[in-house]
Design a protein around this motif. Structure first.
Motif, PDB file in Angstrom:
ATOM      1  N   GLN A 293       0.832  -1.204   0.000  1.00  0.00           N
ATOM      2  CA  GLN A 293       0.000   0.000   0.000  1.00  0.00           C
ATOM      3  C   GLN A 293       0.868   1.257   0.000  1.00  0.00           C
ATOM      4  O   GLN A 293       0.581   2.227  -0.719  1.00  0.00           O
ATOM      5  N   SER A 297       1.486   3.968  -3.297  1.00  0.00           N
ATOM      6  CA  SER A 297       0.733   5.204  -3.043  1.00  0.00           C
ATOM      7  C   SER A 297       0.972   6.215  -4.162  1.00  0.00           C
ATOM      8  O   SER A 297       2.058   6.318  -4.711  1.00  0.00           O
ATOM      9  N   GLY A 314     -11.842   2.837  -7.615  1.00  0.00           N
ATOM     10  CA  GLY A 314     -11.515   3.104  -6.227  1.00  0.00           C
ATOM     11  C   GLY A 314     -12.406   4.086  -5.514  1.00  0.00           C
ATOM     12  O   GLY A 314     -12.294   4.248  -4.303  1.00  0.00           O
ATOM     13  N   SER A 315     -13.284   4.739  -6.240  1.00  0.00           N
ATOM     14  CA  SER A 315     -14.086   5.770  -5.587  1.00  0.00           C
ATOM     15  C   SER A 315     -15.452   5.876  -6.248  1.00  0.00           C
ATOM     16  O   SER A 315     -15.594   5.663  -7.452  1.00  0.00           O
ATOM     17  N   LYS A 321     -10.115   7.008 -10.107  1.00  0.00           N
ATOM     18  CA  LYS A 321      -9.275   6.683  -8.955  1.00  0.00           C
ATOM     19  C   LYS A 321      -9.165   5.165  -8.789  1.00  0.00           C
ATOM     20  O   LYS A 321     -10.143   4.434  -8.895  1.00  0.00           O
ATOM     21  N   ASN A 323      -7.593   2.231  -6.082  1.00  0.00           N
ATOM     22  CA  ASN A 323      -7.090   1.977  -4.732  1.00  0.00           C
ATOM     23  C   ASN A 323      -6.372   0.617  -4.649  1.00  0.00           C
ATOM     24  O   ASN A 323      -6.627  -0.267  -5.471  1.00  0.00           O
ATOM     25  N   SER A 325      -6.952  -2.144  -3.374  1.00  0.00           N
ATOM     26  CA  SER A 325      -8.064  -2.848  -2.723  1.00  0.00           C
ATOM     27  C   SER A 325      -7.675  -4.212  -2.181  1.00  0.00           C
ATOM     28  O   SER A 325      -8.098  -4.604  -1.083  1.00  0.00           O
TER      29      SER A 325
END
Length: 462
Positions: A293, A297, A314-315, A321, A323, A325
């Motif tokens: 993670q 980033s 991700g969003s 976006k 992430n 996950s």
């Protein structure tokens, strides 16, 4: 349609089409706590115990051959998963797991009656307690079933761990040439290769697998045959040894008889040993997931040195976006494993006098943690590790801008002098090489040699 069954508390109506009986009916009404049932592997382990007991009783002539064979067949069918739907009880239930044991006894008794052409509930012919549970007690059956379930479940966890280990090893080999900025205290440190990082991950998983395998030796010591308090009351002198022999053959797992069944009716410390190894693996999975993670980033304002597979948006509000996950899910799973292991450990403290009454708590949490660990290894491998790659341009830029490569100059110029140059470079926003060349203390050629990141990832004679 119902049938009527009776115990010493009275008469109870049981649905005609089920294999369980009066005890299970009472327990199902008493315990509606977690909404979760026993793991199938526990049910199958119980079946193996009853199968072995029928074989031993037949061998010793303690049951008529036709009854012993019918019980053996019924128990084997339970062990093979054919009656999983006949185990309705809540995982959290009466102390020592007596309802689990009796649920199994009733299912096997009624299936054995059916095999012999008799009706369900005809307990004058085959009785759940007198015949199926002969020479047994919940106090030795349930701990033995948990031990067998752990041993039967560990190969799946080991296989998942091995595949993850091999995937990490493959990434280490694939990207052994990539030199990255090392980081300690979340601050820049000396260089390290991606190969070294992922090889270390693989080694940690290997150690965890070895610890689990070692713990299985302790778990494989069985107290079956100890009956109520471990003394072996109501058993044949040969029963205990023969039970372990048949269980080893029927399950294919390595088991040995306890030196003292009395100890194993109250001490569940073997599950502390296995739980500790599970927690160790969870800690490794947590560490790897956190590292990924951090290293992934960004993509613009973070470290961004690792690209993880894009598995989902991700969003719900920020377009485009992505992430980390899978790594996030692995982190949560690892923490859940630790929580379940520690709850199981609390259950291991439930030994009082001659019995640990908290075995259902141990069973539910330890087996759930084991299964979750296997699934987490599989998810990490297939959804994350196999598809990740380095952002080599970003990695190279961070190395060029980094200051800690100056550590290689300390043997030549001394710690304090190099520290002053590092602070100056940081304050002025310059590369460490630029600042040192301004000092005219070393040639550019020699400095490039000393600051070559590929030469700063291991020991050196100079």
């Amino acid at each position: 349609m119902v049938r009527k069954e009776r115990d010493f508390l009275g008469e109870v109506e049981v649905p005609e089409d089920v294999y369980w009986g009066v005890f299970t009916k009472r327990a199902a009404g008493n315990f509606t706590l977690s909404g979760r049932k026993a793991r199938p592997v526990l049910i199958h382990a119980l079946g193996r115990i009853k199968e072995a007991a029928a074989q031993v009783h037949g061998e010793l002539g303690q049951l008529p051959a036709n009854k012993a064979q019918a019980i053996e067949q019924a128990a084997r069918e339970v062990a093979e998963g054919k009656f999983d739907d006949q185990f309705p009880l809540d995982a959290i239930q009466a102390g020592a797991g007596t309802p689990f044991n009796m649920n199994c006894n009733e299912v096997i008794a009624n299936r054995a009656l059916e095999i012999l052409g008799r009706g369900r509930g005809d307990y004058d012919y085959i009785h759940p307690n007198n015949d199926v549970n002969k020479s047994q007690s919940s106090n030795d059956v349930i701990p033995t079933a948990i031990r067998l379930a752990v041993l039967m479940g560990n190969p799946s966890l080991d296989a998942a761990g091995l595949k993850l280990q091999e995937s990490l090893k493959a990434k280490a080999k694939q990207y052994e040439h990539v030199v990255m900025t090392g980081r300690t205290h979340l601050q820049d440190a000396v260089p390290i290769t991606m190969g070294q990082i992922f090889d270390a991950y693989a080694l940690s998983i290997e150690h965890d697998r070895n610890e689990l395998a070692h713990a299985c030796i302790r778990v494989g010591v069985l107290g079956i045959g100890g009956t109520a308090v471990g003394t072996g009351l109501n058993t044949h002198p040969k029963f205990r040894a023969l039970m372990v022999k048949h269980l080893a053959k029927n399950t294919g797992v390595r088991v040995t008889p306890a030196i003292s069944p009395v100890e194993l009716t109250s001490s569940m410390n073997a599950f502390l040993v296995y739980g500790s190894a599970l927690e160790q693996m969870a800690t490794t999975l947590h560490r790897i997931s956190m590292d990924l993670q951090i290293l992934s980033s960004g993509p613009r304002a973070g470290i961004g040195e690792i690209r993880l597979p894009e598995v989902e948006p991700g969003s719900s509000i920020m377009p485009g976006k992505i992430n980390p996950s899978i790594a996030e899910a692995a982190e949560m799973a690892a923490l859940q494993i630790v929580g379940r292991v520690r709850t199981a450990a609390d259950g291991c403290r439930g030994g009082r006098l001659q019995l640990n009454v908290l075995t259902p708590l141990i069973m539910h949490n330890l087996l759930s943690a084991q299964r979750l660990a296997a699934h987490t290894c599989d998810m990490m491998r297939t959804q994350c590790i196999d598809g990740l790659s380095p952002n080599e341009e970003r990695i190279r830029k961070h190395l060029e801008d980094g200051l800690m490569i100056a550590t290689s100059l300390a043997p030549k110029f001394g710690y304090n002098q190099v520290s002053e140059w590092v602070k100056e470079a940081d304050k002025r926003g310059l590369a460490i090489k630029t600042v040192i060349l301004e000092k005219k203390v070393i040639s550019e050629k020699e400095l490039d040699k000393l600051l070559d990141p590929s030469k700063l990832v291991g020991p050196s004679e100079k």
